[in-house]
Each structure stands twice: as C-alpha cells, then as structure tokens.
Design a protein around this motif. Sequence first.
Motif, short mmCIF file in Angstrom:
data_model
loop_
_atom_site.label_atom_id
_atom_site.label_comp_id
_atom_site.label_asym_id
_atom_site.label_seq_id
_atom_site.Cartn_x
_atom_site.Cartn_y
_atom_site.Cartn_z
N LEU A 76 0.82 -1.27 0.06
CA LEU A 76 0.16 0.00 0.20
C LEU A 76 1.10 1.32 0.02
O LEU A 76 1.96 1.27 0.42
CB LEU A 76 -0.96 -0.05 1.32
CG LEU A 76 -2.07 -0.96 1.35
CD1 LEU A 76 -2.74 -1.12 2.73
CD2 LEU A 76 -3.08 -0.65 0.09
N THR B 266 -3.35 4.15 -1.87
CA THR B 266 -3.54 3.12 -3.22
C THR B 266 -2.92 2.06 -3.11
O THR B 266 -2.02 1.77 -2.34
CB THR B 266 -2.84 4.12 -4.54
OG1 THR B 266 -1.48 4.24 -4.28
CG2 THR B 266 -3.67 5.36 -4.41
N LEU B 267 -3.23 0.97 -3.95
CA LEU B 267 -2.72 -0.26 -4.24
C LEU B 267 -2.52 -0.54 -5.67
O LEU B 267 -3.44 -0.36 -6.34
CB LEU B 267 -3.36 -1.42 -3.71
CG LEU B 267 -2.92 -2.88 -3.68
CD1 LEU B 267 -1.74 -2.75 -2.85
CD2 LEU B 267 -4.06 -3.91 -3.02
N LYS C 105 -10.51 -0.49 -7.09
CA LYS C 105 -10.20 0.64 -6.14
C LYS C 105 -10.34 0.09 -4.84
O LYS C 105 -11.28 -1.02 -4.73
CB LYS C 105 -11.21 1.87 -6.13
CG LYS C 105 -10.92 2.62 -7.51
CD LYS C 105 -11.96 3.63 -7.89
CE LYS C 105 -11.53 4.71 -9.10
NZ LYS C 105 -12.47 5.73 -9.21
N LEU C 106 -9.72 0.62 -3.75
CA LEU C 106 -9.79 0.18 -2.44
C LEU C 106 -11.46 0.60 -2.04
O LEU C 106 -11.75 1.66 -2.23
CB LEU C 106 -8.95 0.69 -1.52
CG LEU C 106 -7.36 0.12 -1.93
CD1 LEU C 106 -6.36 0.94 -1.00
CD2 LEU C 106 -7.31 -1.34 -1.70
N THR C 107 -11.95 -0.02 -1.02
CA THR C 107 -13.14 0.16 -0.49
C THR C 107 -13.02 0.95 0.95
O THR C 107 -13.49 2.02 1.19
CB THR C 107 -14.18 -0.89 -0.39
OG1 THR C 107 -13.46 -1.98 0.24
CG2 THR C 107 -14.48 -1.32 -1.80
N VAL D 89 -10.37 1.60 4.13
CA VAL D 89 -8.92 1.68 4.76
C VAL D 89 -9.03 2.20 6.20
O VAL D 89 -9.89 2.64 6.58
CB VAL D 89 -7.89 2.39 3.95
CG1 VAL D 89 -8.11 1.80 2.34
CG2 VAL D 89 -8.48 3.87 3.75
N PRO E 271 -10.73 5.89 1.10
CA PRO E 271 -9.36 5.73 0.77
C PRO E 271 -8.78 7.16 0.40
O PRO E 271 -7.47 7.41 0.52
CB PRO E 271 -9.39 5.02 -0.59
CG PRO E 271 -10.88 4.53 -0.50
CD PRO E 271 -11.73 5.26 0.33
N LEU F 151 -5.24 -1.95 5.17
CA LEU F 151 -6.46 -2.11 4.81
C LEU F 151 -7.52 -2.34 6.02
O LEU F 151 -6.89 -2.53 7.26
CB LEU F 151 -6.39 -3.86 4.19
CG LEU F 151 -5.94 -3.85 2.82
CD1 LEU F 151 -5.68 -5.37 2.48
CD2 LEU F 151 -6.55 -2.98 1.79
#
Length: 324
Positions: free
Chosen positions: A132, A156-157, A162-164, A166, A180, A199
């Motif tokens: 990440l 970001t990854l 997309k990340l939901t 975090v 995010p 995460l």
Amino acid sequence: MLQVILLLLPGVVSVEWRVNYSSPICAARGSNVTTDCTFTYPRKQRVQQVRWCSMKSNHDQKCMNGPYVYDSEANNNQNNFQYIGDKTSNCSLLISNINQTHSGEYKFKFITNDNEGRWTGDPGVEISVHDLKVYMSRSRENGSTVVGDSLNLTCTLDCPGKLTEVQWFKNGDPIQQSEPVLTFSRVTAKDSGNYSCSLRNFKTTVSEEFTIYIEADVTRTPAVLIIVVSLVSLAFITAAVMLIRRRKKRTQRKPMEEREEAQDPLYNTLQKTADKNVPKAKDVQQEDEVEYSFVSIKPKKWLQVSANTVQENDSTIYSAVMNG
C-alpha cells in the motif's frame, strides 16, 4: 435427409477431469488471500491426496515432484499456507500474511485411488503482491505546502480496481477515517505529521509513512497580528530605555551628594557638636530615676495629725475674732 442421433446409454457417461481456479489475485502485503478452487473427477474414484505447489520452486509444470506449499500427506507444510477445502470438490487454499515472495503461479494436484487417477489443474492461478502507498495531491503544484492550502492524501494499491475501506494513521495512531481519500480543505500547522494507511482490520498491511510539513505563509498573515507584534516590541524597547535612564540618574546623583558633604566643613562640625550634646536615651532615663529618689511619702498617721492641727488652728483664729 440424413439425421444423426446420439444415444447416451445408461452407465456410459463422459466425465472430464478438471480444476477451476478463481481469477488472478492482486493482494496487499500483510493481508490474507483465499484462492477459490473447485475440481471434478470420475464418480467411481475416491480422492486420497491433495497438493498445492508453486511454479517458482516446482519446474516440471505438473507438480510431479516437490517441494509443495501444501501436501495432505506431509507434516511439514508451511505455516502461511492452509488448505481450507476437502477431498470431494473444494480445493480452496488460504495464504496468511502474504508478502512479495509469495507472488507467482500456483497449481492444484489431486490423486485418486485409481492407478491412473492423477490430475493437475493447468494453467494455475496467478497471485501478485504489492505494498500500500500514500500519494498526495494539492491545490498548489509547486513549492512547499503552507497554511490554508487544500490537499488530498490517497491510499492506493497497484492492483486493478479501487480500495473500499481503509484505516488511516497519523504518527502511528489511528484516526477516524475509512475512505481511501483523506481530504484537507484548509490545512493548519496541526495537520503536520506522518500519515500511513492499511486495509480495514489488517494493520499488518500498513503502508510506509508519508510526511506532511505545513509551513506558515507570511503573505497570508493577518495585518492585525503584525500590528500586535510591533506594539509589543515597542513596549519592550520603551521599558528598557526608561530603566537605563533611571539607573544612569542614580549613578550621577550619588557622587554629587558625597561632594556636597565634603565641601561644607561647618556643617560637619555643627553636626558632630549636636550629636555630642544630645543626651542618649539611656542617660536621660538614669537622671529621671535619680530625681525621683528624693521624693518621700509621709505615713498616713502623720498626715492625719497634721490635718487635725490645721483644723484646731482655724478654730482658734475664728474664736478670737468673735470675742473681739
């Protein structure tokens, strides 16, 4: 017209050996990854052994020989790999606390009780692992970040999608933010610090820290603040000047008084004479005590006799006047 009729006789069923994997997996370092997997084989056979292998260490492409990341007949399987399937149809594998060394292709192999009952799912499932990262975007493209600027921090990854949710951290402490993107409409000096993200519920996936330093913008400093600072500085300077002048006057006055006393000998002579003639308090007290010692008090009996005598004398004088 020729018609082709396909007859399926009872007990004659075409069965296909097969392994079905999930789509390629992109994971964050430190997370837990599950490779969804199913397999099929002839109904009359029974699965006796299941294996998972990595193509990094197994080069025959068919998992014919070890090493294996998981083998149901072995007792030395790696701790990161756990088989969560069964020996009927589910061949899912759980990889815990995954890292970059686990990236690569994985294949499932199963063996039945039939002498020819061996099958490896090909191609396997591809897994890639990334860290990440935190990126910053701000209203000012160049220069440093100053008070009043607006900026965004994005977790970001390097994976599709997309990340939901975090978890954000500031200086290692969690803050209440699950999106995010961390938004600052107007930054202040208090917003300076080290920011990181992970995460949700996986602190082992935390990113490297991203440092934000907020500088003061002199051009945006209110005029009132400048005036206040100027007045305070002027007050300190005025107080310091007055203190220096007072000390200087005291220093000049003391030598002058000493010179005046030295230049007036008559004043000094009279002062010494006056000091000599003035009796001390102790001497005055002694003289008073001496004078008081000559006072005598007559006895009460004597006072009465004297009073009678005076009274008799008055009577004698009064009788003489009457007789005349």
